[in-house]
Design a protein around this motif. Structure first.
Motif, mmCIF file in Angstrom:
data_model
loop_
_atom_site.group_PDB
_atom_site.id
_atom_site.type_symbol
_atom_site.label_atom_id
_atom_site.label_comp_id
_atom_site.label_asym_id
_atom_site.label_seq_id
_atom_site.Cartn_x
_atom_site.Cartn_y
_atom_site.Cartn_z
ATOM 1 N N GLY A 27 52.814 48.575 70.043
ATOM 2 C CA GLY A 27 53.137 47.397 70.838
ATOM 3 C C GLY A 27 52.923 47.572 72.322
ATOM 4 N N ARG A 28 53.243 48.753 72.838
ATOM 5 C CA ARG A 28 53.086 48.948 74.290
ATOM 6 C C ARG A 28 51.616 48.949 74.687
ATOM 7 N N ILE A 29 50.762 49.469 73.791
ATOM 8 C CA ILE A 29 49.316 49.415 74.062
ATOM 9 C C ILE A 29 48.847 47.967 74.078
ATOM 10 N N PHE A 48 56.442 48.382 67.467
ATOM 11 C CA PHE A 48 55.752 47.209 66.931
ATOM 12 C C PHE A 48 56.260 45.922 67.548
ATOM 13 N N ARG A 49 55.351 44.958 67.680
ATOM 14 C CA ARG A 49 55.704 43.655 68.218
ATOM 15 C C ARG A 49 55.769 42.570 67.142
ATOM 16 N N SER A 50 55.187 42.836 65.978
ATOM 17 C CA SER A 50 55.137 41.811 64.935
ATOM 18 C C SER A 50 54.986 42.449 63.567
ATOM 19 N N VAL A 51 55.304 41.666 62.520
ATOM 20 C CA VAL A 51 55.107 42.161 61.152
ATOM 21 C C VAL A 51 53.622 42.320 60.864
ATOM 22 N N ASP A 52 52.778 41.523 61.518
ATOM 23 C CA ASP A 52 51.333 41.658 61.310
ATOM 24 C C ASP A 52 50.854 43.041 61.752
ATOM 25 N N GLN A 53 51.372 43.533 62.871
ATOM 26 C CA GLN A 53 51.010 44.880 63.315
ATOM 27 C C GLN A 53 51.474 45.925 62.310
#
Length: 326
Positions: free
Chosen positions: A181-183, A228-233
């Motif tokens: 997520g940070r990337i 992570f930012r999302s379930v998709d990730q």
């Protein structure tokens, strides 16, 4: 009836709870759990953890610590106490982070890791249930190399580039935590875009590149996608050795009914020989990777800030103690 995305994912990847929230860990029952200073500070702010804090402070006082050293020792004891409570709820390992202010000091990192393990031993926790979490600076990686040589297992965190992953492999660390997520956040800001299609998500692609490199070269270090930012990730990295996921995303995955398939598949190409990356090469590659350079330092700064916030919280809680008066 289709099983939940979380249930399917667990058949492909070891799921780790990225939390110090004991209630959430009890609900999702992951194999492993990870903590960091921000999570510990958040957990310490919850009323239900007041007794843990008081016990940690009392133990530090009984050990003879005073003034600033008393608060710092309390933080270390509290960090371990959260780990002990987490281990009552899981079967595997808990990652416990070394003070981020030591990230550029190899010997101090080694010493602090051993202090934390000694605390765990006081509570009857065996070493194989602990991963010592260290920032992926050159100095931190060398500390992990020395610790691993003594049989102390490490989790190298704040990892944003293949050069860091290569150095961790050279050090034979147990596990790395490349941040997804940070990337993504960095590239969205740098390129002034609001979103990327998941197949072009720079955070996902970074972890895939590291995973493929490790598997192609027969490297035993485990890869654990993080941040992570999302379930998709999360689902885009199904098949990774491990994924550490926050409780809110675990809850979403539990509600998802979509079909989950492995996106990362280990393949060896017979190319097992690698050349060790030198300190000069590591520093050069880090300095020429603006994303990794900035995120590594800002991550360390963020963890130091979180520990400082916890320090302040404890001072406010125990400020009436004469030993803490200026």
């Amino acid at each position: 009836m289709t099983s939940s995305a979380l249930s399917q994912l667990k058949t492909l990847t070891t799921i780790v709870a990225d939390s110090s929230d004991l209630t959430a860990i009890e609900k999702f029952r992951p194999l492993d759990a990870t903590t960091n200073p921000s999570l510990i500070t958040a957990a310490a702010s919850q009323p239900e953890n007041k007794t843990l804090i008081e016990d940690a402070y009392t133990q530090a006082k009984q050990e003879g610590y005073t003034a600033d050293a008393l608060i710092e020792r309390t933080i270390d004891i509290l960090t371990v106490k959260f780990g002990v409570e987490i281990l009552k709820l899981i079967e595997g390992r808990v990652s416990t982070e070394v003070d981020a202010s030591l990230s550029y000091d190899t010997q101090a990192t080694i010493a602090k890791a051993k202090e934390l393990l000694a605390l765990y031993a006081q509570y009857g926790i065996e070493q194989n249930h602990i991963l010592i979490k260290i920032a992926s600076t050159w100095e931190g990686i060398q500390a992990a190399k020395a610790l691993e040589a003594e049989g102390i297992h490490c989790n190298l965190t704040l990892l944003f580039g293949l050069h860091q992953a290569k150095a961790c492999a050279d050090a034979k660390v147990t596990l790395i935590s490349p941040f997804v997520g940070r990337i993504l956040d960095w590239y969205k800001k740098a390129e002034n875009v609001t979103a990327y299609p998941i197949e072009k998500d720079p955070g996902v692609l970074s972890v895939k590149a590291i995973y493929d490199y490790y598997k192609a070269h027969g490297i035993q270090t485990e890869v654990m996608g993080a941040s992570f930012r999302s379930v998709d990730q999360v689902l885009a990295l199904a098949g990774c050795d491990l994924l550490t996921v926050a409780p809110n995303l675990l809850a979403q995955l539990e509600q998802e009914q979509r079909h989950v398939t492995a996106q990362l598949i280990a393949t060896q190409h017979g190319q097992n020989a690698t050349t060790e990356i030198s300190q000069a090469e590591f520093k050069d590659q880090l300095e020429h990777d603006l994303m990794a350079f900035q995120l590594l330092q800002s991550g360390i700064d963020g963890f130091i800030k979180a520990r400082d916030q916890l320090n302040l919280l404890l001072r406010q809680s125990f400020g009436e103690d004469a030993e803490l008066q200026p």
